[in-house]
Scaffold this active site. Structure first.
Site, PDB file in Angstrom:
ATOM      1  CG  ASN A  14      -4.919 -25.805  38.265  1.00 31.61           C
ATOM      2  OD1 ASN A  14      -6.195 -25.597  38.357  1.00 31.61           O
ATOM      3  ND2 ASN A  14      -4.662 -25.676  39.460  1.00 31.61           N
ATOM      4  NE  ARG A  87      -5.890 -29.330  40.784  1.00 30.75           N
ATOM      5  CZ  ARG A  87      -6.474 -28.614  41.479  1.00 30.75           C
ATOM      6  NH1 ARG A  87      -7.048 -27.613  40.865  1.00 30.75           N
ATOM      7  NH2 ARG A  87      -7.145 -29.007  42.673  1.00 30.75           N
ATOM      8  CG  HIS A 175      -5.112 -32.007  48.287  1.00 25.41           C
ATOM      9  ND1 HIS A 175      -5.513 -31.919  49.682  1.00 25.41           N
ATOM     10  CD2 HIS A 175      -5.305 -30.845  47.760  1.00 25.41           C
ATOM     11  CE1 HIS A 175      -5.751 -30.708  49.977  1.00 25.41           C
ATOM     12  NE2 HIS A 175      -5.713 -30.092  48.856  1.00 25.41           N
ATOM     13  N   GLY A 204      -1.700 -27.115  53.176  1.00 27.15           N
ATOM     14  CA  GLY A 204      -1.806 -25.877  52.436  1.00 27.15           C
ATOM     15  C   GLY A 204      -3.062 -25.049  52.963  1.00 27.15           C
ATOM     16  NE  ARG A 235     -11.803 -25.544  50.648  1.00 29.95           N
ATOM     17  CZ  ARG A 235     -11.029 -26.166  49.887  1.00 29.95           C
ATOM     18  NH1 ARG A 235     -10.134 -27.252  50.188  1.00 29.95           N
ATOM     19  NH2 ARG A 235     -10.553 -25.748  48.769  1.00 29.95           N
TER      20      ARG A 235
END
Length: 388
Positions: A14, A87, A175, A204, A235
């Site tokens: 990742n 990913r 996600h 999360g 965010r």
């Protein structure tokens, strides 16, 4: 290179802007090692399981070289691996299923870079670099957006002219690897078939909710980017487009981008804290309001997604907050009491798998996130499927 038949491991990677996370799985999808090369761009460190060493990573290539050297020092030469599984954040409308990495797939990932400029270029850097460092090693890609490709067009389209939509301005959702993993593992975890209408919360630092009907995503809160939807760690979540235009006009695009993605959400509301544990421990008027905001918008968006599914049979929580923050789970589940949701308070305090009481008309569950395992499973499936 060793015989591929002797290669039994999957290396999951990742790659982000400043780090490369990794995990190693065997053919039974048992995780055998985890690690991270952190601090790309300068002084950093390589951590494999509990062993951490200071290293310098000028770029992604040097970080991957360190990863391969570290794995070899642990008896894991790259010839032991059947594949490296990546990913990739954005697959756009082209890449809607896991894929073996080919020149055509690389080109498609590159075309999606404009949709995820902070992510896809780093994902691509890892893929291309590994192709040079470990020539002959198969590579696969799992896309975070792919799970939501099942959304109906009426859910995915913004109300903009066709020419604008053709430029890639539409809802994609994110996600997806987490939600796909949840769908895969939840039946075994709860000892029953997957609920028909499942409301899944991935909570999360990044947070979203997904309406899953018959195992497929039919609606989700994130849209064109991971900025939309719920209040998140840093965010904004949902915000009016004209407000963004005003901020961009007055403060500039770069400053507005930083504000919306790095200084807003829980951090902006609380005066500096973005970690839910720290927010709950601080217990000030500002942190209490930030938590109120997080829970309110999770519940409010849940109502919209329940409408998209025409009801709800079960609720699942995953992600760092979803799995560990009992008070947050409790507030969200109680927010569905009007539908007959009843929480088992003791089970929730202990973070047990089953969260609902016997009298509840809706079941509630904790489903631990297993994104890396899902990526490894995708790789094994791709490697084991005979070519057409």
């Amino acid at each position: 290179m060793s015989d591929p038949a002797d290669s039994d491991l999957i290396l999951v990677l990742n790659a982000g802007s400043s780090s490369i996370k990794l995990a190693v799985f065997d053919s039974d999808l048992t995780e055998t090692l985890t690690g991270i090369a952190d601090g790309i761009g300068g002084a950093g460190h390589l951590k494999l399981d509990s062993v951490k060493t200071a290293q310098s990573f000028p770029d992604h290539e040097s970080a991957l070289q360190a990863v391969l050297a570290g794995l070899e020092a642990n008896g894991l030469h790259f010839t032991r691996f059947r594949a490296a599984a990546h990913r990739v954040v954005h697959g756009g409308t082209e890449l809607t299923e896991p894929a073996l990495v080919t020149p055509e797939v690389i080109a498609a990932i590159d075309r999606c870079s404009a949709l995820a400029p902070l992510h896809n270029p780093h994902n691509l850097a890892a893929i291309k670099t590994l192709a040079r460092l470990a020539s002959g090693l198969a590579q696969t890609a799992t896309f975070d957006t792919a799970f939501h490709a099942a959304n109906p067009e009426v859910a995915a389209r913004y109300a903009v002219p066709t020419g604008i939509e053709a430029r890639g301005i539409r809802r994609y959702g994110f996600h997806g690897t987490s939600y796909a993993s949840l769908v895969r593992h939840m039946p075994d975890l709860i000892g029953a078939v997957l609920p028909t209408r499942l409301l899944a919360f991935h909570l999360g630092n990044g947070a979203s909710v997904c309406a899953i009907r018959d195992g497929q995503s039919v609606a989700t809160t994130m849209g064109y980017s991971p900025l939309g939807g719920l209040t998140m760690g840093t965010r904004t979540g949902e915000i009016d487009g004209n407000a963004l235009l005003r901020l961009a006009e007055e403060d500039g695009i770069a400053a507005t981008h930083h504000l919306l993605n790095k200084e807003s959400g829980l951090r902006g509301l609380s005066g500096g804290l973005s970690d839910m544990r720290a927010l709950m421990e601080a217990d000030t008027p500002e942190t209490r309001f930030a938590i109120d905001h997080f829970c309110y918008w999770a519940i409010r968006h849940a109502g919209s997604l329940i409408a998209a599914m025409q009801g709800v049979d079960a609720v699942a929580f995953t992600g760092g907050i979803g799995e560990n923050a009992g008070p947050i789970r409790a507030r969200i589940f109680r927010g569905l009491a009007w539908l007959g949701a009843q929480l088992d308070e003791e089970a929730n305090t202990r973070s047990e798998t089953r969260l609902h009481s016997k009298g509840s008309t809706i079941t509630g569950w904790i489903v631990p996130a297993q994104e890396e395992r899902m990526i490894a499973a995708d790789a094994l499936h791709l490697l084991n499927v005979p070519p057409p």
